[in-house]
Design an enzyme around this catalytic site. Structure first.
Site, short mmCIF file in Angstrom:
data_model
loop_
_atom_site.label_atom_id
_atom_site.label_comp_id
_atom_site.label_asym_id
_atom_site.label_seq_id
_atom_site.Cartn_x
_atom_site.Cartn_y
_atom_site.Cartn_z
N ASP A 25 0.95 -0.97 -0.03
CA ASP A 25 -0.11 0.03 0.10
C ASP A 25 0.86 1.14 -0.04
O ASP A 25 1.75 1.30 0.96
CB ASP A 25 -0.79 -0.05 1.16
N ILE A 26 0.67 1.96 -1.05
CA ILE A 26 1.84 3.32 -1.27
C ILE A 26 1.75 4.10 0.11
O ILE A 26 2.37 5.02 0.38
CB ILE A 26 1.55 3.65 -2.51
N ASP A 49 -5.77 6.90 -5.58
CA ASP A 49 -6.32 8.31 -5.17
C ASP A 49 -7.15 8.59 -4.00
O ASP A 49 -6.68 9.30 -3.01
CB ASP A 49 -6.96 8.76 -6.72
N GLY A 134 -5.60 0.92 -13.45
CA GLY A 134 -6.70 0.67 -12.68
C GLY A 134 -7.97 0.96 -13.37
O GLY A 134 -8.22 0.70 -14.77
P1 ADP Z 1 -5.88 5.02 -12.60
O1 ADP Z 1 -7.31 5.79 -12.52
O2 ADP Z 1 -4.73 5.85 -12.92
O3 ADP Z 1 -6.08 3.90 -13.42
P2 ADP Z 1 -6.13 3.54 -10.06
O4 ADP Z 1 -6.09 3.99 -8.68
O5 ADP Z 1 -7.55 2.96 -10.35
O6 ADP Z 1 -5.66 4.54 -11.07
O7 ADP Z 1 -5.30 2.17 -10.28
C1 ADP Z 1 -4.05 2.46 -10.39
C2 ADP Z 1 -3.44 1.28 -9.53
O8 ADP Z 1 -3.28 1.63 -8.03
C3 ADP Z 1 -3.83 -0.04 -9.63
O9 ADP Z 1 -3.04 -1.05 -9.95
C4 ADP Z 1 -4.59 -0.43 -8.32
O10 ADP Z 1 -4.72 -1.64 -8.02
C5 ADP Z 1 -3.42 0.17 -7.26
N1 ADP Z 1 -3.82 0.78 -5.97
C6 ADP Z 1 -4.95 0.94 -5.47
N2 ADP Z 1 -4.92 1.23 -4.26
C7 ADP Z 1 -3.62 1.24 -4.14
C8 ADP Z 1 -2.70 1.65 -3.13
N3 ADP Z 1 -3.31 1.98 -1.56
N4 ADP Z 1 -1.30 1.55 -2.94
C9 ADP Z 1 -0.93 1.20 -4.12
N5 ADP Z 1 -1.60 1.05 -5.18
C10 ADP Z 1 -2.94 1.04 -5.20
#
Ligand code: ADP
Length: 186
Positions: A25-26, A49, A134
Site C-alpha cells: 500500500d503506497i 487516489d 486501474g
Molecule cells: P488509474 O485511474 O490511474 O487507473 P487506479 O487508482 O484506478 O488509477 O489504479 C492504479 C493502480 O493503483 C492499480 O494497480 C490499483 O490496484 C492500484 N492501487 C489501488 N490502491 C492502491 C494503494 N493503496 N497503493 C498502491 N496501489 C494502489
C-alpha cells in the site's frame, strides 16, 4: 520483495540509485514523495487516489483542488499532510482508448514530470503506483514496460537515489518484475 540496482553505474550521480519493486500500500511509504494517480481536477477519487486522500486527511483535497486542473501527462506537488511521505506528486495518467490517442507518450510523461518535480525539490526517495492500470484501463504489460523504461532512464540524471514501485496486487507486481527483467536484457 525484489531489490535491484540500476545497471548503469557509470555516473557518480546514479551510482547508488536503486529500484525496489514490492507489493503493498503506497500510503504507508516513508519517502520524500509518493506519486498519486490523480484525475484532471485533482479532486480525489477512487483507487489509489482515494486511499492517498483518506490517509493524508482533508487538507490534501483542499490543496490539490486549488492546483487543478492538471493536464493529462502533467503532475503537481502538494504536501503529504498526515501521510508518512513528506509530499505527494499528483500525476494524471491517460485513460486507455485503444492506444492510438498518444497514451504511451502521456503515460511516460507522468513518470518524467514526477522526476522533474523530484529533481527540482532535490528529493532522494520517491514511490510510484501503477499509474493508469486501474480505472483508466491501460493494459498492464504495456504500462509496466513504459513505467520501468522511463524510470530507469530518469534515474540516470536525478537527485532521486531510491525508487519504490508499489504494486497493489500480485498480478501487477508480476507485470512490473517482468518489465524490469526485459529492461535488464536490453
Ligand atoms: P488509474 O485511474 O490511474 O487507473 P487506479 O487508482 O484506478 O488509477 O489504479 C492504479 C493502480 O493503483 C492499480 O494497480 C490499483 O490496484 C492500484 N492501487 C489501488 N490502491 C492502491 C494503494 N493503496 N497503493 C498502491 N496501489 C494502489
Amino acid at each position: 520483495m525484489l531489490f535491484v540496482d540500476s545497471k548503469d553505474d557509470s555516473s557518480l550521480l546514479n551510482m547508488h540509485s536503486s529500484l525496489e519493486l514490492l507489493q503493498g500500500d503506497i500510503t504507508t511509504q516513508k519517502v520524500d514523495a509518493i506519486v498519486n494517480a490523480a484525475n484532471r481536477a485533482l479532486s480525489g477519487g477512487g483507487g489509489v487516489d482515494g486511499a492517498i486522500h483518506r490517509a493524508a486527511g482533508p487538507e490534501l483535497v483542499r490543496a490539490s483542488r486549488a492546483l487543478g486542473p492538471c493536464d493529462t501527462g502533467d503532475a503537481k506537488l502538494t504536501p503529504g499532510y498526515n501521510l508518512p511521505a513528506r509530499y505527494v506528486i499528483h500525476a494524471v495518467g491517460p485513460v486507455w482508448q485503444g492506444g492510438e490517442k498518444n497514451e504511451p507518450t502521456l503515460l511516460a510523461s507522468c513518470y518524467q514530470r514526477a522526476f522533474e518535480i523530484a529533481n527540482t525539490q532535490q528529493f532522494k526517495s520517491i514511490a510510484f503506483p501503477s499509474i493508469s492500470t486501474g480505472a483508466y484501463g491501460y493494459p498492464l504489460a504495456k504500462a509496466a514496460q513504459i513505467a520501468i523504461d522511463t524510470i530507469m532512464t530518469a534515474l540516470e540524471t536525478s537527485s532521486v537515489e531510491k525508487v519504490v514501485f508499489v504494486c497493489f496486487d500480485r498480478k501487477t507486481l508480476k507485470a512490473y518484475q517482468k518489465a524490469y527483467q526485459q529492461w535488464t536484457a536490453t
